[in-house]
Design a protein around this motif. Sequence first.
Motif, short mmCIF file in Angstrom:
data_model
loop_
_atom_site.label_atom_id
_atom_site.label_comp_id
_atom_site.label_asym_id
_atom_site.label_seq_id
_atom_site.Cartn_x
_atom_site.Cartn_y
_atom_site.Cartn_z
N ASP A 1 11.07 8.00 -15.71
CA ASP A 1 12.23 7.31 -16.60
C ASP A 1 12.79 6.54 -15.63
OD1 ASP A 1 11.56 8.52 -19.26
OD2 ASP A 1 12.62 10.47 -18.51
N ALA A 2 13.09 5.37 -15.95
CA ALA A 2 13.91 4.28 -15.01
C ALA A 2 13.19 4.53 -13.75
CB ALA A 2 15.45 4.76 -15.04
N ALA A 3 11.86 4.15 -13.66
CA ALA A 3 11.34 4.13 -12.42
C ALA A 3 11.81 2.92 -11.55
CB ALA A 3 9.72 3.78 -12.82
N ASP A 4 11.57 3.15 -10.43
CA ASP A 4 12.06 1.99 -9.37
C ASP A 4 10.90 1.26 -8.89
OD1 ASP A 4 15.02 2.96 -9.20
OD2 ASP A 4 14.18 4.40 -8.18
N TRP A 5 9.73 1.78 -8.86
CA TRP A 5 8.46 1.39 -8.34
C TRP A 5 7.31 1.74 -9.29
CZ3 TRP A 5 8.18 -1.63 -3.94
CH2 TRP A 5 9.20 -1.60 -3.05
N TYR A 6 6.44 0.88 -9.53
CA TYR A 6 5.41 0.81 -10.31
C TYR A 6 3.88 0.66 -9.41
CZ TYR A 6 8.32 0.77 -14.49
OH TYR A 6 9.12 1.00 -15.47
N ARG A 7 3.02 1.39 -9.45
CA ARG A 7 1.67 1.21 -8.90
C ARG A 7 0.77 0.50 -9.80
NH1 ARG A 7 -2.06 5.54 -5.98
NH2 ARG A 7 -2.60 4.29 -4.15
N LEU A 8 0.42 -0.81 -9.28
CA LEU A 8 -0.44 -1.61 -10.15
C LEU A 8 -1.70 -1.64 -9.40
CD1 LEU A 8 2.38 -4.64 -10.49
CD2 LEU A 8 1.98 -2.39 -11.73
N ARG A 9 -2.72 -2.15 -10.34
CA ARG A 9 -4.06 -2.33 -9.92
C ARG A 9 -4.31 -3.99 -9.64
NH1 ARG A 9 -8.09 1.02 -9.32
NH2 ARG A 9 -7.19 2.38 -10.60
N LEU A 10 -4.38 -4.50 -8.48
CA LEU A 10 -4.88 -5.87 -8.13
C LEU A 10 -6.31 -6.00 -7.59
CD1 LEU A 10 -1.47 -5.44 -7.79
CD2 LEU A 10 -1.64 -7.16 -6.09
N GLY B 1 4.36 -14.84 -14.09
CA GLY B 1 3.59 -15.03 -15.26
C GLY B 1 2.49 -14.31 -15.48
N LYS B 2 1.90 -13.33 -14.35
CA LYS B 2 0.64 -12.72 -14.56
C LYS B 2 1.01 -11.25 -15.08
CE LYS B 2 -2.43 -15.57 -11.88
NZ LYS B 2 -3.70 -15.28 -10.77
N ALA B 3 0.05 -10.63 -15.83
CA ALA B 3 0.26 -9.46 -16.04
C ALA B 3 -0.89 -8.51 -15.23
CB ALA B 3 0.00 -9.36 -17.68
N TYR B 4 -0.43 -7.34 -14.74
CA TYR B 4 -1.30 -6.40 -14.18
C TYR B 4 -1.27 -4.83 -14.78
CZ TYR B 4 -0.53 -10.17 -10.71
OH TYR B 4 -0.39 -11.28 -10.05
N PRO B 5 -2.37 -4.18 -14.49
CA PRO B 5 -2.50 -2.93 -15.20
C PRO B 5 -1.58 -1.96 -14.28
CG PRO B 5 -4.67 -3.94 -14.56
CD PRO B 5 -3.75 -4.70 -14.05
N VAL B 6 -0.85 -1.04 -14.91
CA VAL B 6 0.16 0.15 -14.41
C VAL B 6 -0.75 1.19 -14.35
CG1 VAL B 6 2.08 1.29 -14.58
CG2 VAL B 6 2.09 -1.16 -15.21
N ILE B 7 -0.78 1.73 -13.27
CA ILE B 7 -1.49 3.21 -13.24
C ILE B 7 -0.52 4.36 -12.81
CG2 ILE B 7 -3.77 1.95 -12.43
CD1 ILE B 7 -3.22 2.81 -9.61
N VAL C 1 0.87 -1.34 0.06
CA VAL C 1 0.05 0.12 0.07
C VAL C 1 0.89 1.06 0.09
CG1 VAL C 1 -1.65 1.51 1.24
CG2 VAL C 1 -1.87 -1.45 1.16
N SER C 2 1.84 1.20 0.94
CA SER C 2 2.92 2.29 0.97
C SER C 2 4.30 1.66 0.60
CB SER C 2 2.96 3.01 2.52
OG SER C 2 3.90 3.85 2.54
N LYS C 3 4.92 2.10 -0.58
CA LYS C 3 6.17 1.75 -0.90
C LYS C 3 7.33 2.10 0.15
CE LYS C 3 7.43 5.32 -4.12
NZ LYS C 3 6.30 6.12 -3.78
N ASN C 4 7.07 3.23 0.76
CA ASN C 4 8.05 3.90 1.81
C ASN C 4 8.13 3.03 2.92
OD1 ASN C 4 8.97 5.53 -0.28
ND2 ASN C 4 7.37 7.09 0.49
N LYS C 5 6.76 2.75 3.43
CA LYS C 5 6.57 2.12 4.62
C LYS C 5 6.62 0.48 4.61
CE LYS C 5 4.34 5.92 7.09
NZ LYS C 5 3.07 6.24 7.71
N GLN C 6 6.39 0.28 3.46
CA GLN C 6 6.44 -1.17 2.99
C GLN C 6 5.15 -1.85 3.81
OE1 GLN C 6 10.10 -3.38 2.46
NE2 GLN C 6 10.89 -2.09 1.11
N THR C 7 4.03 -1.17 3.89
CA THR C 7 2.85 -1.73 4.30
C THR C 7 2.10 -2.61 3.51
OG1 THR C 7 1.81 0.29 3.97
CG2 THR C 7 2.53 0.11 6.05
N GLU D 1 -4.94 -0.54 -5.28
CA GLU D 1 -3.90 0.16 -5.92
C GLU D 1 -2.74 -0.32 -4.71
OE1 GLU D 1 -6.70 1.39 -4.90
OE2 GLU D 1 -7.54 1.79 -6.77
N ARG D 2 -1.69 -0.90 -5.60
CA ARG D 2 -0.28 -1.50 -4.72
C ARG D 2 1.05 -1.03 -5.50
NH1 ARG D 2 -1.78 -4.86 -0.40
NH2 ARG D 2 -3.68 -4.35 -0.06
N TRP D 3 1.98 -0.85 -4.86
CA TRP D 3 3.23 -0.62 -5.20
C TRP D 3 4.15 -1.82 -5.40
CZ3 TRP D 3 4.42 3.63 -7.60
CH2 TRP D 3 3.74 4.92 -7.37
#
Length: 327
Positions: free
Chosen positions: A69-78, A57-63, A41-47, A85-87
């Motif tokens: 550029d060269a992102a370290d984190w992507y927020r996906l929709r699970l 093997g699964k694909a997830y929508p990126v929001i 939920v929070s990439k900084n606190k890793q909650t 909405e998850r990082w």
Amino acid sequence: MKPSRFTVLLELLLWLGGVPACMAVPMEGIFNADRDCPAYVSKNKQTNPDGAHINTGKAYPVIEANKPDAADWYRLRLPMADPPERWVSRDCGRAQASAGPEPVAGRCDLAGQADAYVLALSWQPAFCELKAGKPECRDAGPAAYAARNFSLHGLWPTKASCGQDYGFCGEVKQPKREFCDYPPVALDAATQAVLAQVMPGTASCLERHEWHKHGTCQTAWSSDAYFALAADLTRQFNGSGIADFLAPRIGRTVRTEDFLARLDTDLGTGARDRIRLNCERGMLVEVHLNLPPKLEPGARLESLLRLAGRNSGSNCGSSFRLDPMGP
């Protein structure tokens, strides 16, 4: 083609030294998972309150991404996560995504933009006087918790430019005809038991409406944590002394000024300036408490009210009737 304001802003930020870490960039595309990874939920606190993860093997929508550029984190929709909405770290797979459209000014259905909260509490006997056919009203008796205490209507994230129209930030984008038409909300047994007492409207699937319209607009808590916080604030309000003040006055007329003065006594000087009263047919039906944008589980309601913006008022006139439970 003239660049969008969003593109110009990104270029300016990059020229100044980069996009701030806290500024997420809207993206469109998919993320192909190369391995199982936790989804935060929070990439900084890793909650990760519900232990959500992506599967190999699964694909997830990126929001969103944490930078263009060269992102370290992507927020996906699970879809099955709560909230969905998850990082996820870029090391967990391959992103095929590009910058999304410029954010639409005035959007009132994007999660994480609340600048305040409202705790809405109902006086259930008056509600049942107005909505006698509701399931929660058919068998309500004078011994029920809701007969002598305020009940939870909802905990609403609000956005200044949208007011209380800020809502439906998840998969459900439109109100349903009936509350039970909304998808069920995954709640553990303890949360269900708490809501059965403080939120009688669960008999009519009120929790579904409240989650899909309001709960999805916050990103701090799972559905269980969100309702647990709302229930705790409800109990704090009743336990502050308000319920004791009202008990001997049930079935009688109450001076509005007396009630407002009691709010200041029980919840701190100035509480009355942050609470609105709503009456119908001369009965007190609801109270709405303004709360600040940052809510911590376990925080004292009195302290939260002091941090909230002012939003008082009443349509009750000089007095109102405190309706008793039953016909």
